[in-house]
Scaffold this motif. Structure first.
Motif, mmCIF file in Angstrom:
data_model
loop_
_atom_site.group_PDB
_atom_site.id
_atom_site.type_symbol
_atom_site.label_atom_id
_atom_site.label_comp_id
_atom_site.label_asym_id
_atom_site.label_seq_id
_atom_site.Cartn_x
_atom_site.Cartn_y
_atom_site.Cartn_z
ATOM 1 N N VAL A 73 0.863 -1.179 0.000
ATOM 2 C CA VAL A 73 0.000 0.000 0.000
ATOM 3 C C VAL A 73 0.903 1.233 0.000
ATOM 4 O O VAL A 73 1.660 1.466 0.943
ATOM 5 N N ARG A 75 0.788 5.410 -0.739
ATOM 6 C CA ARG A 75 -0.063 6.599 -0.882
ATOM 7 C C ARG A 75 -1.548 6.239 -0.929
ATOM 8 O O ARG A 75 -2.310 6.784 -1.709
ATOM 9 N N ARG A 77 -2.926 3.527 -1.964
ATOM 10 C CA ARG A 77 -3.302 2.656 -3.085
ATOM 11 C C ARG A 77 -2.572 1.329 -2.957
ATOM 12 O O ARG A 77 -1.392 1.298 -2.640
ATOM 13 N N ARG A 109 -8.544 -6.223 -8.663
ATOM 14 C CA ARG A 109 -7.302 -5.766 -8.042
ATOM 15 C C ARG A 109 -6.153 -5.750 -9.029
ATOM 16 O O ARG A 109 -6.176 -6.430 -10.041
ATOM 17 N N ARG A 110 -5.104 -4.998 -8.677
ATOM 18 C CA ARG A 110 -3.874 -4.924 -9.466
ATOM 19 C C ARG A 110 -2.879 -5.947 -8.933
ATOM 20 O O ARG A 110 -2.832 -6.216 -7.736
ATOM 21 N N LYS A 134 -4.026 -4.353 -15.683
ATOM 22 C CA LYS A 134 -4.024 -4.362 -14.216
ATOM 23 C C LYS A 134 -2.995 -5.326 -13.644
ATOM 24 O O LYS A 134 -2.933 -5.520 -12.440
ATOM 25 N N LEU A 157 0.159 1.776 -9.934
ATOM 26 C CA LEU A 157 -0.406 2.741 -8.989
ATOM 27 C C LEU A 157 -1.016 3.941 -9.713
ATOM 28 O O LEU A 157 -2.018 4.489 -9.264
ATOM 29 N N MET A 160 -4.708 3.601 -10.855
ATOM 30 C CA MET A 160 -5.740 3.442 -9.852
ATOM 31 C C MET A 160 -6.347 4.766 -9.422
ATOM 32 O O MET A 160 -5.678 5.766 -9.303
ATOM 33 N N ARG A 162 -8.170 6.541 -6.345
ATOM 34 C CA ARG A 162 -8.299 6.383 -4.892
ATOM 35 C C ARG A 162 -9.775 6.407 -4.510
ATOM 36 O O ARG A 162 -10.514 7.280 -4.919
ATOM 37 N N HIS A 163 -10.178 5.436 -3.715
ATOM 38 C CA HIS A 163 -11.574 5.355 -3.275
ATOM 39 C C HIS A 163 -11.809 6.346 -2.138
ATOM 40 O O HIS A 163 -11.019 6.482 -1.234
#
Length: 164
Positions: A73, A75, A77, A109-110, A134, A157, A160, A162-163
């Protein structure tokens, strides 16, 4: 019951030190490849910590074919990291990857597959077929390949969102 209660009472006092990295999951056999894989996991973990010092790295404690070895993980992500060890420098076909790829395809997912040596061309085709952009496969055998590893993870990254 006494053992459980005693452990529950003593665990706050004897908790794991936070400065020590999380222990790696034990491999199922004591074969040469398993010993190499365990050592390789430690080296890849150190490289990830070196390349992203502020990141969080989570290790899967169980050996399963449908879960990645690490979650990196950076930043906020996440990228799943699967390490693969070959004892010879031949082709890496990725024959053990389909359960993991199927699961990650469903989850969205990546994934980065980090291989110690060999030609990853067939595995790259397999990962691209299942995950598209991905996922990727990188050969990393030491600090001289850090730039390749860093570039591949950063590319994943950047894709992606960010959620919230």
């Amino acid at each position: 019951m006494i053992d459980t209660r005693l452990r529950r009472l003593l665990s706050p006092l004897l908790g794991r030190p936070r400065d020590r990295p999380e222990s790696f999951r034990p491999r199922g056999t004591s074969s040469r490849v398993s010993r190499l894989a365990e050592r390789y996991d430690v080296e890849v973990d150190a490289a990830l910590q070196r390349l992203w010092p502020k990141s969080r790295i989570y290790h899967d404690r169980e050996f399963t074919r449908d879960r990645a070895d690490f979650l990196l993980v950076v930043r906020g992500r996440g990228v799943m990291v699967e390490t693969k060890v070959k004892s010879d420098p031949g082709l890496f076909r990725g024959s053990t990857l389909p359960p993991l790829l199927d699961r990650l395809q469903r989850d969205g997912r990546r994934l980065i597959v980090v291989l110690n040596q060999g030609d990853p061309t067939p595995a790259r085709a397999l990962v691209a077929e299942k995950l598209g952009d991905k996922g990727c496969v990188v050969v990393w055998s030491g600090p001289h390949h850090d730039a390749d590893l860093h570039g591949a993870v950063e590319a994943l990254l950047q894709q992606m969102v960010r959620h919230q």
